[in-house]
Motif scaffolding. Structure first.
Motif, PDB file in Angstrom:
ATOM      1  N   ARG A  89       0.839  -1.203   0.000  1.00  0.00           N
ATOM      2  CA  ARG A  89       0.000   0.000   0.000  1.00  0.00           C
ATOM      3  C   ARG A  89       0.874   1.253   0.000  1.00  0.00           C
ATOM      4  O   ARG A  89       0.573   2.238  -0.688  1.00  0.00           O
ATOM      5  CB  ARG A  89      -0.910   0.017   1.225  1.00  0.00           C
ATOM      6  CG  ARG A  89      -1.998  -1.035   1.213  1.00  0.00           C
ATOM      7  CD  ARG A  89      -2.965  -0.835   2.360  1.00  0.00           C
ATOM      8  NE  ARG A  89      -3.834  -2.003   2.485  1.00  0.00           N
ATOM      9  CZ  ARG A  89      -3.693  -2.943   3.418  1.00  0.00           C
ATOM     10  NH1 ARG A  89      -2.732  -2.830   4.328  1.00  0.00           N
ATOM     11  NH2 ARG A  89      -4.517  -3.967   3.446  1.00  0.00           N
ATOM     12  N   GLY A  90       1.938   1.212   0.788  1.00  0.00           N
ATOM     13  CA  GLY A  90       2.849   2.352   0.818  1.00  0.00           C
ATOM     14  C   GLY A  90       3.521   2.572  -0.521  1.00  0.00           C
ATOM     15  O   GLY A  90       3.680   3.713  -0.974  1.00  0.00           O
ATOM     16  N   ARG A  92       2.343   1.736  -3.515  1.00  0.00           N
ATOM     17  CA  ARG A  92       1.355   2.303  -4.435  1.00  0.00           C
ATOM     18  C   ARG A  92       1.119   3.782  -4.153  1.00  0.00           C
ATOM     19  O   ARG A  92       1.087   4.617  -5.071  1.00  0.00           O
ATOM     20  CB  ARG A  92       0.038   1.539  -4.331  1.00  0.00           C
ATOM     21  CG  ARG A  92      -1.102   2.164  -5.143  1.00  0.00           C
ATOM     22  CD  ARG A  92      -2.359   1.307  -5.097  1.00  0.00           C
ATOM     23  NE  ARG A  92      -3.472   1.981  -5.768  1.00  0.00           N
ATOM     24  CZ  ARG A  92      -4.418   2.676  -5.137  1.00  0.00           C
ATOM     25  NH1 ARG A  92      -4.394   2.794  -3.802  1.00  0.00           N
ATOM     26  NH2 ARG A  92      -5.385   3.263  -5.821  1.00  0.00           N
ATOM     27  N   SER A  93       0.959   4.115  -2.898  1.00  0.00           N
ATOM     28  CA  SER A  93       0.699   5.500  -2.524  1.00  0.00           C
ATOM     29  C   SER A  93       1.796   6.429  -3.001  1.00  0.00           C
ATOM     30  O   SER A  93       1.534   7.513  -3.533  1.00  0.00           O
ATOM     31  CB  SER A  93       0.544   5.601  -1.006  1.00  0.00           C
ATOM     32  OG  SER A  93       0.405   6.950  -0.594  1.00  0.00           O
ATOM     33  N   HIS A  94       3.037   6.001  -2.869  1.00  0.00           N
ATOM     34  CA  HIS A  94       4.156   6.855  -3.281  1.00  0.00           C
ATOM     35  C   HIS A  94       4.279   6.933  -4.793  1.00  0.00           C
ATOM     36  O   HIS A  94       4.589   7.998  -5.340  1.00  0.00           O
ATOM     37  CB  HIS A  94       5.458   6.355  -2.651  1.00  0.00           C
ATOM     38  CG  HIS A  94       5.647   6.838  -1.254  1.00  0.00           C
ATOM     39  ND1 HIS A  94       4.957   6.324  -0.186  1.00  0.00           N
ATOM     40  CD2 HIS A  94       6.435   7.831  -0.757  1.00  0.00           C
ATOM     41  CE1 HIS A  94       5.317   6.959   0.921  1.00  0.00           C
ATOM     42  NE2 HIS A  94       6.201   7.865   0.602  1.00  0.00           N
ATOM     43  N   ARG A  97       2.132   9.547  -6.348  1.00  0.00           N
ATOM     44  CA  ARG A  97       2.486  10.950  -6.126  1.00  0.00           C
ATOM     45  C   ARG A  97       3.119  11.577  -7.366  1.00  0.00           C
ATOM     46  O   ARG A  97       3.225  12.798  -7.459  1.00  0.00           O
ATOM     47  CB  ARG A  97       3.460  11.074  -4.957  1.00  0.00           C
ATOM     48  CG  ARG A  97       2.870  10.686  -3.617  1.00  0.00           C
ATOM     49  CD  ARG A  97       3.872  10.901  -2.512  1.00  0.00           C
ATOM     50  NE  ARG A  97       3.334  10.453  -1.226  1.00  0.00           N
ATOM     51  CZ  ARG A  97       3.970  10.585  -0.066  1.00  0.00           C
ATOM     52  NH1 ARG A  97       5.164  11.162  -0.041  1.00  0.00           N
ATOM     53  NH2 ARG A  97       3.415  10.145   1.053  1.00  0.00           N
ATOM     54  N   THR A 147       1.850  -4.924  -7.470  1.00  0.00           N
ATOM     55  CA  THR A 147       1.641  -3.514  -7.151  1.00  0.00           C
ATOM     56  C   THR A 147       2.148  -2.616  -8.271  1.00  0.00           C
ATOM     57  O   THR A 147       1.456  -1.681  -8.706  1.00  0.00           O
ATOM     58  CB  THR A 147       2.334  -3.158  -5.826  1.00  0.00           C
ATOM     59  OG1 THR A 147       1.823  -4.013  -4.794  1.00  0.00           O
ATOM     60  CG2 THR A 147       2.087  -1.708  -5.446  1.00  0.00           C
ATOM     61  N   GLU A 195      -9.106   2.033  -6.018  1.00  0.00           N
ATOM     62  CA  GLU A 195      -8.732   1.766  -4.630  1.00  0.00           C
ATOM     63  C   GLU A 195      -9.264   0.408  -4.178  1.00  0.00           C
ATOM     64  O   GLU A 195      -8.519  -0.419  -3.641  1.00  0.00           O
ATOM     65  CB  GLU A 195      -9.287   2.873  -3.726  1.00  0.00           C
ATOM     66  CG  GLU A 195      -8.790   2.806  -2.293  1.00  0.00           C
ATOM     67  CD  GLU A 195      -7.338   3.249  -2.155  1.00  0.00           C
ATOM     68  OE1 GLU A 195      -6.643   2.736  -1.254  1.00  0.00           O
ATOM     69  OE2 GLU A 195      -6.901   4.096  -2.955  1.00  0.00           O
TER      70      GLU A 195
END
Length: 216
Positions: A89-90, A92-94, A97, A147, A195
């Motif tokens: 998850r981290g 993907r989140s980055h 950006r 991912t 999501e």
């Protein structure tokens, strides 16, 4: 020519900023040089070609990601599945950006060993949970590849950060596929609920890892 000293890290930071404006296709050494107020040949002192620059950009992304993830959770009370899912998850989140962030990140060669400590921690957790060193590596790579691939597709078909559009035109797609109703209806699941889709797929990947790779 600007008097501020150029170094690889500074060029990578400026390139990441420019990436959000131009996307990967518009990112050129010439454009980066203009943003830095230097002549393009000055960049070749640090990077022999665009791929070398992408390697440094991916490494800078990883440094930022590692700093954020290490500062936000120590993971001491997590089991291997929760820790692996949180890490993905981290990631993907980055990647999200940055415009085309997953394309920049995938297939690059990191320029330092920033990746080693977090990867070692993940592999150590997996081996303590019953994976062999080989299956631990395969488990991590499987989740990582899922991912990266998911975000590449998400950024390619989702809302365009440059225009603010909705991304894939589902109405036009459904019209083209009107003789294939299940395929047409699948568009809403595939190209809108990113999501939820990521979480559903990640859960399936982690469950599959537990079933096929864990030895006890």
């Amino acid at each position: 020519m600007a008097t501020t000293r150029l170094d690889r890290a500074r060029v990578a930071r400026v390139a990441l900023d420019l990436l959000n404006e131009t996307g990967l296709d518009g990112l050129t050494l010439r454009a980066i040089a203009q943003r830095l107020d230097v002549k393009a040949p000055a960049l070749y002192w640090h990077f022999k070609d665009k791929q070398a620059l992408l390697d440094e950009m991916a490494t800078e992304m990883l440094r930022r990601m590692t700093a954020d993830l290490e500062g936000g959770h120590d993971g001491a009370d997590e089991d291997w599945a929760a820790a692996l899912a949180r890490s993905m998850r981290g990631l993907r989140s980055h990647l999200l950006r940055y415009r085309d962030g997953a394309k920049v990140y995938s297939g690059t060669h990191f320029t330092d060993i920033s990746y080693a400590a977090p990867m070692e921690a993940q592999l150590h957790r997996l081996t303590r949970a019953g994976f062999t060193p080989g299956t631990a590596a395969r488990a991590w790579l499987t989740a990582y590849s899922y991912t990266i691939g998911y975000v590449i597709e998400e950024q390619a078909t989702g809302p365009d950060p440059a225009t603010g559009g909705d991304g894939y035109d589902l109405a036009a797609r459904a019209e083209r596929l009107k003789d294939y109703p299940l395929t047409a209806a699948a568009g809403e699941e595939m190209f809108r609920a990113y999501e939820t889709g990521f979480e559903t797929g990640l859960a399936a990947v982690v469950a599959g890892i537990a079933t096929t790779l864990r030895t006890h």
